[in-house]
Design an enzyme around this catalytic site. Structure first.
Site, short mmCIF file in Angstrom:
data_model
loop_
_atom_site.label_atom_id
_atom_site.label_comp_id
_atom_site.label_asym_id
_atom_site.label_seq_id
_atom_site.Cartn_x
_atom_site.Cartn_y
_atom_site.Cartn_z
N ASP A 4 0.80 -1.30 -0.08
CA ASP A 4 0.02 0.02 0.15
C ASP A 4 0.73 1.37 -0.11
OD1 ASP A 4 -2.60 1.54 0.62
OD2 ASP A 4 -1.34 2.10 2.60
N LEU A 42 -6.57 7.09 3.79
CA LEU A 42 -6.55 8.40 2.87
C LEU A 42 -5.33 8.34 1.96
CD1 LEU A 42 -7.94 10.90 5.34
CD2 LEU A 42 -9.21 9.61 3.32
N ARG A 43 -4.18 7.28 2.16
CA ARG A 43 -2.99 7.61 1.13
C ARG A 43 -3.38 7.65 -0.31
NH1 ARG A 43 -0.02 3.67 3.57
NH2 ARG A 43 1.35 5.16 4.55
N ALA A 44 -4.40 6.66 -0.63
CA ALA A 44 -4.89 6.70 -2.14
C ALA A 44 -5.36 7.88 -2.69
CB ALA A 44 -5.98 5.48 -2.29
#
Length: 366
Positions: free
Chosen positions: A182, A263-265
């Protein structure tokens, strides 16, 4: 880049070298890659904004993963490609205390590792899925922050480490842990080429390069120079580009639909869309830019139970309920039947044999 260096087939410390002073060899031009448009886009975005967190390339053997990494390194300011071998230690990667200086002078001195050598270039990790988790963690921390901080063995050191991280893996050899995969900004999944014309074009280009590397590279010199100029201009344009509400709404909708964790995406998708807009010399980031980068951002983050996939239609639920009810009634009837054996074999009579009399033993005296 000097003309002499270009004619030698390499740039700086040599794309295709290991960053250890190995003589450079001619590099297959980035502009000459065939049938790799998604990979080329992802690599260019990471080159424009190294803070994206790097590119993970998944695919079978022989799909030009390492060729693309070397080709990208040639387009960057330093032209440096540093290979991280599988057997490297954490000290070799992040740096450590210079023991020789300590023994000779008694002074504490930092000995830089591969992260320092890769600054402003490409750090290439083949078979990243086979690296120890601690090394992958350190790699991804530095790739995302652009800084390497070392606090160990009496050394407190901090240095810039802005590089494009490119990791490759063959899924047949194992997967990365979800927590690590991820953290790669973008991912591209390569497939074998089964289109005859594409396959033939790739083979012809490779044979032409192997036969006359300098002549082949000369044919793509202008396109290579344009890539270098556009990357430089895009890096300068990044701070001037912002996101409007429509862009934010599109990013949120895509990430929610993919059921991503955290919320990294969202953040990576916005940065990738901005990098694409800068590369295209656009005046603003648009929804189209978001759509163009979405798959590379979500490919390794999309959950299999994303919204809608784990919900059955009402008709299906009703049929399943009815089937379950009829099955339960059948089981109850079978259980009440005297012939029900629930899978056990029926009892079989066995013969008995007479046993000789047993002489009882005297009870132990207390």
């Amino acid at each position: 880049m000097s003309e002499a260096t270009r004619e030698a087939g390499g740039v700086g410390a040599g794309p295709g070298s290991d960053g250890m002073g190995t003589a450079a060899r001619p590099v297959f031009p980035f502009a000459a890659l065939i049938g790799q448009a998604p990979l080329q886009q992802a690599l260019l975005l990471a080159a424009i904004d190294p803070g994206l967190g790097g590119v993970l390339i998944s695919g079978p053997r022989g799909t030009a993963k390492s060729t693309a990494a070397r080709a990208l390194a040639e387009l960057l300011p330093e032209g440096q490609l540093v290979n991280l071998p599988l057997g490297a230690s954490e000290d070799r990667l992040i740096g450590t205390l210079d023991i020789e200086t300590v023994l000779r002078n008694g002074a504490v001195r930092f000995s830089p590792g591969l992260l320092a050598k890769a600054h402003r270039g490409v750090l290439y990790v083949d078979e990243v899925n086979l690296l120890p988790d601690a090394l992958v963690d350190a790699l991804l921390d530095a790739a995302a922050s652009g800084v390497n901080t070392v606090e160990r063995d009496g050394v407190s050191h901090r240095h810039d480490a802005s590089f494009v991280l490119i990791g490759t893996m063959n899924p047949e050899e194992g997967e990365l842990r979800p927590q690590l995969i991820d953290r790669f900004g973008l991912m591209v999944e390569l497939q074998n080429a089964f289109e005859p014309r594409v396959r033939q074009a790739i083979v012809k280009a490779r044979l032409a390069f192997d036969h006359d590397p300098d002549g082949f590279r000369a044919a793509y010199a202008q396109q290579q120079a344009e890539y270098v100029e556009r990357i430089h201009a895009a890096r300068a344009a990044l701070p001037q580009l912002s996101f409007d509400d429509a862009v934010h709404e599109r990013v949120s909708a895509l990430c929610i639909d993919a059921a991503v964790d955290g919320l990294r995406a969202d953040l990576v998708m916005l940065r990738a869309a901005r990098a694409l807009a800068a590369f295209e010399q656009a005046h603003a980031v648009t929804v189209r830019h978001v759509d163009c980068v979405a798959e590379a951002v979500l490919l390794h983050r999309r959950r299999h139970d994303s919204r809608g996939s784990n919900q059955s239609p009402p008709e299906h639920d009703e049929r399943a309920h009815q089937a379950s009810g009829s099955g339960a009634a059948h089981d109850a009837a079978a259980a009440s039947s005297p012939d029900a054996d629930w899978g056990y074999l029926p009892p079989e009579p066995t013969a008995t044999l007479p046993v000789k009399g047993v002489i009882p033993l005297d009870a132990k005296k207390r």
